[in-house]
Design a protein around this motif. Structure first.
Motif, PDB file in Angstrom:
ATOM      1  N   MET A   1      20.591  31.611 124.479  1.00 53.99           N
ATOM      2  CA  MET A   1      21.666  32.046 123.582  1.00 53.99           C
ATOM      3  C   MET A   1      21.630  33.561 123.401  1.00 53.99           C
ATOM      4  SD  MET A   1      21.845  29.234 120.489  1.00 53.99           S
ATOM      5  CE  MET A   1      20.096  29.229 120.112  1.00 53.99           C
ATOM      6  N   ASP A   2      22.819  34.171 123.301  1.00 54.69           N
ATOM      7  CA  ASP A   2      22.840  35.598 123.030  1.00 54.69           C
ATOM      8  C   ASP A   2      22.838  35.848 121.525  1.00 54.69           C
ATOM      9  OD1 ASP A   2      25.391  35.206 122.032  1.00 54.69           O
ATOM     10  OD2 ASP A   2      26.405  35.981 123.805  1.00 54.69           O
ATOM     11  N   ARG A   3      22.905  37.125 121.139  1.00 52.73           N
ATOM     12  CA  ARG A   3      22.772  37.502 119.728  1.00 52.73           C
ATOM     13  C   ARG A   3      23.834  36.851 118.854  1.00 52.73           C
ATOM     14  NH1 ARG A   3      25.251  41.963 117.484  1.00 52.73           N
ATOM     15  NH2 ARG A   3      24.486  42.646 115.440  1.00 52.73           N
ATOM     16  N   PHE A   4      25.109  36.894 119.290  1.00 50.37           N
ATOM     17  CA  PHE A   4      26.175  36.322 118.483  1.00 50.37           C
ATOM     18  C   PHE A   4      26.031  34.807 118.372  1.00 50.37           C
ATOM     19  CE2 PHE A   4      28.439  40.343 119.451  1.00 50.37           C
ATOM     20  CZ  PHE A   4      28.719  40.708 118.149  1.00 50.37           C
ATOM     21  N   ASP A   5      25.644  34.152 119.476  1.00 52.46           N
ATOM     22  CA  ASP A   5      25.437  32.707 119.427  1.00 52.46           C
ATOM     23  C   ASP A   5      24.373  32.348 118.395  1.00 52.46           C
ATOM     24  OD1 ASP A   5      27.319  32.147 121.364  1.00 52.46           O
ATOM     25  OD2 ASP A   5      25.888  32.300 123.014  1.00 52.46           O
ATOM     26  N   ARG A   6      23.303  33.144 118.359  1.00 51.74           N
ATOM     27  CA  ARG A   6      22.219  32.853 117.419  1.00 51.74           C
ATOM     28  C   ARG A   6      22.652  33.089 115.965  1.00 51.74           C
ATOM     29  NH1 ARG A   6      18.372  34.981 121.609  1.00 51.74           N
ATOM     30  NH2 ARG A   6      17.210  33.137 122.299  1.00 51.74           N
ATOM     31  N   ILE A   7      23.486  34.111 115.742  1.00 48.86           N
ATOM     32  CA  ILE A   7      23.991  34.356 114.389  1.00 48.86           C
ATOM     33  C   ILE A   7      24.838  33.172 113.923  1.00 48.86           C
ATOM     34  CG2 ILE A   7      25.618  35.757 113.051  1.00 48.86           C
ATOM     35  CD1 ILE A   7      24.547  38.209 114.528  1.00 48.86           C
ATOM     36  N   PHE A   8      25.737  32.716 114.777  1.00 45.78           N
ATOM     37  CA  PHE A   8      26.560  31.566 114.422  1.00 45.78           C
ATOM     38  C   PHE A   8      25.705  30.333 114.174  1.00 45.78           C
ATOM     39  CE2 PHE A   8      30.155  33.856 116.537  1.00 45.78           C
ATOM     40  CZ  PHE A   8      31.032  33.817 115.470  1.00 45.78           C
ATOM     41  N   GLU A   9      24.691  30.125 115.040  1.00 46.05           N
ATOM     42  CA  GLU A   9      23.845  28.942 114.920  1.00 46.05           C
ATOM     43  C   GLU A   9      22.992  29.021 113.653  1.00 46.05           C
ATOM     44  OE1 GLU A   9      22.312  25.198 116.050  1.00 46.05           O
ATOM     45  OE2 GLU A   9      24.138  26.332 116.486  1.00 46.05           O
ATOM     46  N   LEU A  10      22.461  30.209 113.348  1.00 45.22           N
ATOM     47  CA  LEU A  10      21.665  30.371 112.123  1.00 45.22           C
ATOM     48  C   LEU A  10      22.520  30.082 110.895  1.00 45.22           C
ATOM     49  CD1 LEU A  10      19.158  31.202 110.556  1.00 45.22           C
ATOM     50  CD2 LEU A  10      19.783  33.604 110.922  1.00 45.22           C
ATOM     51  N   ASN A  11      23.754  30.575 110.894  1.00 43.99           N
ATOM     52  CA  ASN A  11      24.664  30.296 109.788  1.00 43.99           C
ATOM     53  C   ASN A  11      24.912  28.792 109.660  1.00 43.99           C
ATOM     54  OD1 ASN A  11      26.835  31.046 107.768  1.00 43.99           O
ATOM     55  ND2 ASN A  11      28.092  30.060 109.333  1.00 43.99           N
ATOM     56  N   ARG A  12      25.114  28.120 110.788  1.00 48.22           N
ATOM     57  CA  ARG A  12      25.359  26.673 110.753  1.00 48.22           C
ATOM     58  C   ARG A  12      24.157  25.925 110.189  1.00 48.22           C
ATOM     59  NH1 ARG A  12      23.951  22.282 112.915  1.00 48.22           N
ATOM     60  NH2 ARG A  12      22.450  23.308 114.293  1.00 48.22           N
ATOM     61  N   ILE A  13      22.940  26.310 110.620  1.00 46.18           N
ATOM     62  CA  ILE A  13      21.723  25.639 110.161  1.00 46.18           C
ATOM     63  C   ILE A  13      21.563  25.785 108.655  1.00 46.18           C
ATOM     64  CG2 ILE A  13      19.207  25.666 110.276  1.00 46.18           C
ATOM     65  CD1 ILE A  13      19.517  26.572 113.223  1.00 46.18           C
ATOM     66  N   LEU A  14      21.748  27.002 108.162  1.00 50.04           N
ATOM     67  CA  LEU A  14      21.566  27.243 106.733  1.00 50.04           C
ATOM     68  C   LEU A  14      22.639  26.564 105.887  1.00 50.04           C
ATOM     69  CD1 LEU A  14      20.488  31.007 106.756  1.00 50.04           C
ATOM     70  CD2 LEU A  14      19.039  28.972 106.596  1.00 50.04           C
ATOM     71  N   GLN A  15      23.863  26.502 106.404  1.00 46.50           N
ATOM     72  CA  GLN A  15      24.924  25.836 105.660  1.00 46.50           C
ATOM     73  C   GLN A  15      24.698  24.327 105.579  1.00 46.50           C
ATOM     74  OE1 GLN A  15      28.658  26.959 107.490  1.00 46.50           O
ATOM     75  NE2 GLN A  15      28.988  28.612 106.009  1.00 46.50           N
ATOM     76  N   ALA A  16      24.130  23.763 106.649  1.00 47.98           N
ATOM     77  CA  ALA A  16      23.963  22.311 106.711  1.00 47.98           C
ATOM     78  C   ALA A  16      22.694  21.823 106.018  1.00 47.98           C
ATOM     79  CB  ALA A  16      23.959  21.852 108.171  1.00 47.98           C
ATOM     80  N   ALA A  17      21.744  22.725 105.804  1.00 44.07           N
ATOM     81  CA  ALA A  17      20.443  22.316 105.274  1.00 44.07           C
ATOM     82  C   ALA A  17      20.509  22.008 103.776  1.00 44.07           C
ATOM     83  CB  ALA A  17      19.414  23.406 105.538  1.00 44.07           C
ATOM     84  N   ARG A  18      19.895  20.909 103.371  1.00 41.70           N
ATOM     85  CA  ARG A  18      19.811  20.554 101.952  1.00 41.70           C
ATOM     86  C   ARG A  18      18.598  21.210 101.295  1.00 41.70           C
ATOM     87  NH1 ARG A  18      20.163  14.217 101.282  1.00 41.70           N
ATOM     88  NH2 ARG A  18      20.159  14.892  99.066  1.00 41.70           N
ATOM     89  N   TYR A  19      17.617  21.558 102.126  1.00 42.77           N
ATOM     90  CA  TYR A  19      16.400  22.187 101.631  1.00 42.77           C
ATOM     91  C   TYR A  19      16.137  23.447 102.467  1.00 42.77           C
ATOM     92  CZ  TYR A  19      15.785  17.576  99.532  1.00 42.77           C
ATOM     93  OH  TYR A  19      15.987  16.411  98.836  1.00 42.77           O
ATOM     94  N   PRO A  20      15.323  24.373 101.949  1.00 40.90           N
ATOM     95  CA  PRO A  20      14.999  25.576 102.717  1.00 40.90           C
ATOM     96  C   PRO A  20      14.441  25.231 104.095  1.00 40.90           C
ATOM     97  CG  PRO A  20      14.286  25.827 100.451  1.00 40.90           C
ATOM     98  CD  PRO A  20      14.733  24.397 100.592  1.00 40.90           C
ATOM     99  N   VAL A  21      14.808  26.055 105.095  1.00 42.74           N
ATOM    100  CA  VAL A  21      14.427  25.810 106.497  1.00 42.74           C
ATOM    101  C   VAL A  21      13.267  26.723 106.851  1.00 42.74           C
ATOM    102  CG1 VAL A  21      15.231  25.704 108.873  1.00 42.74           C
ATOM    103  CG2 VAL A  21      16.834  25.277 106.988  1.00 42.74           C
ATOM    104  N   SER A  22      12.216  26.163 107.385  1.00 40.44           N
ATOM    105  CA  SER A  22      11.030  26.950 107.729  1.00 40.44           C
ATOM    106  C   SER A  22      11.310  27.864 108.910  1.00 40.44           C
ATOM    107  CB  SER A  22       9.859  26.035 108.067  1.00 40.44           C
ATOM    108  OG  SER A  22      10.096  25.361 109.291  1.00 40.44           O
ATOM    109  N   ARG A  23      10.506  28.942 108.982  1.00 38.84           N
ATOM    110  CA  ARG A  23      10.645  29.867 110.107  1.00 38.84           C
ATOM    111  C   ARG A  23      10.368  29.167 111.437  1.00 38.84           C
ATOM    112  NH1 ARG A  23       6.797  31.963 112.625  1.00 38.84           N
ATOM    113  NH2 ARG A  23       5.305  31.740 110.910  1.00 38.84           N
ATOM    114  N   GLN A  24       9.371  28.268 111.453  1.00 42.97           N
ATOM    115  CA  GLN A  24       9.036  27.566 112.693  1.00 42.97           C
ATOM    116  C   GLN A  24      10.209  26.720 113.192  1.00 42.97           C
ATOM    117  OE1 GLN A  24       7.226  27.671 109.980  1.00 42.97           O
ATOM    118  NE2 GLN A  24       5.167  28.452 110.505  1.00 42.97           N
ATOM    119  N   GLN A  25      10.914  26.074 112.252  1.00 39.32           N
ATOM    120  CA  GLN A  25      12.073  25.273 112.647  1.00 39.32           C
ATOM    121  C   GLN A  25      13.187  26.150 113.192  1.00 39.32           C
ATOM    122  OE1 GLN A  25      13.566  22.605 109.611  1.00 39.32           O
ATOM    123  NE2 GLN A  25      15.477  22.210 110.725  1.00 39.32           N
TER     124      GLN A  25
END
Length: 323
Positions: A1-25
């Motif tokens: 994934m490139d930089r923009f793909d990762r930004i979009f994906e990080l946003n999606r992960i954080l929006q969908a998460a019910r609990y804080p997401v670990s750095r390892q995940q």
């Protein structure tokens, strides 16, 4: 994934998460290192005003719930293919007349308009007003397009009255449609011709009459279609019979060297700055047209027949301007 793909994906992960997401995940899901995760989070905080906080108790990242409404990324530019696709679909939908699909297409129109609006910021001006999609040498849409597409889907044969421009004559034939092809802003029908007992390509704007037949269409395997319609140069199908070796001047090479003329082309730079292309072809008609537009900036080296055809075309053109 490139930089923009990762930004979009990080946003999606954080929006969908019910609990804080670990750095390892985040490292696993973003397929990147610890340093990259930290850099992405800092960039989103600094440049995109993302309210990402670290929860020490639960050892993870999340959007700050105190911000109220769910955070959304500000407009991020599409890549070239995405922007072209969105604008092309938008323009096509604007030309669709009200009909059977209107209720289905309207939500798609609104979604595309919304996606494009995200890129215009606070200017109040539509992004589509600042970007042009130019159609070159497009011919009129065939009145038989719907009929042809219907026969293609229903796997029924067609009877065609077809105008052959090269011979300036009409012919009638029965065909089994295989697929529709959009090439250089024009539509073509790839079909099995029962008159010629072989695969042929028909320009839709050259079809004078067409009607559906009751017989089931003859199917041709996808692999056979690919070999037949992509082996040689351009829209002219069939097995490649010759290899054209052409050399472009150092001036023209600045453009040609970045272009793909054929998936199986071979190329090399010559010592004097010229650029050599080797192209497989069957019918030379389209290749001749594409080469002749370069005038004195291209030379056909081989085969001799193609070189002779270029010479003859240039002499004929020169004769028009000579007294």
């Amino acid at each position: 994934m490139d930089r923009f793909d990762r930004i979009f994906e990080l946003n999606r992960i954080l929006q969908a998460a019910r609990y804080p997401v670990s750095r390892q995940q985040l490292e696993r899901e973003l397929e990147c290192s610890r340093a990259t995760v930290k850099r992405l989070i800092e960039e989103m905080r600094l440049y995109l005003n993302a309210p990402i906080v670290y929860d020490r108790k639960l050892n993870g990242y999340r959007y700050d719930p105190r911000e109220g409404e769910m955070y959304e990324l500000p407009g991020l530019w599409f890549n070239a293919s995405e922007l072209h696709a969105l604008l092309a679909v938008q323009q096509l939908l604007e030309r669709v007349q009200p009909g059977l699909l209107e209720s289905h297409l309207q939500p798609l129109r609104r979604k595309i308009d919304d996606l494009l609006a995200r890129q215009q910021g606070d200017t109040g001006e539509s992004l589509s007003n600042r970007i042009r999609l130019i159609r070159a040498t497009a011919r009129p849409t065939s009145p038989f397009f719907t009929l042809l597409a219907g026969c293609l889907a229903a796997r029924r044969r067609l009877h065609l009255v077809y105008y052959n421009r090269a011979r300036d004559m009409l012919s009638e034939r029965e065909v089994s449609p295989q697929r529709l092809t959009h090439y250089r802003d024009n539509w073509y029908l790839d079909a099995w011709c029962h008159l010629r007992e072989g695969l042929r390509t028909f320009a839709l704007d050259a079809i004078r009459q067409a009607w559906q037949l009751d017989q089931v269409a003859q199917n041709v395997e996808e692999a056979v279609l690919e070999r037949h319609f992509t082996d040689a140069y351009g829209i002219f199908s069939g097995q490649a019979k010759e290899l054209a070796v052409v050399r472009f001047s150092a001036n023209a090479a600045r453009w040609v060297a970045t272009e793909e003329w054929h998936p199986r082309q071979q190329s090399r730079w010559l010592g004097d700055g010229r650029y050599e292309l080797t192209l497989p072809y069957s019918d030379p008609s389209e290749l001749l047209m594409d080469l002749l537009k370069y005038g004195p900036d291209v030379e056909v080296v081989s085969p001799p027949e193609l070189r002779s055809q270029v010479q003859q075309r240039l002499r004929s053109a020169l004769d028009i301007y000579n007294p």
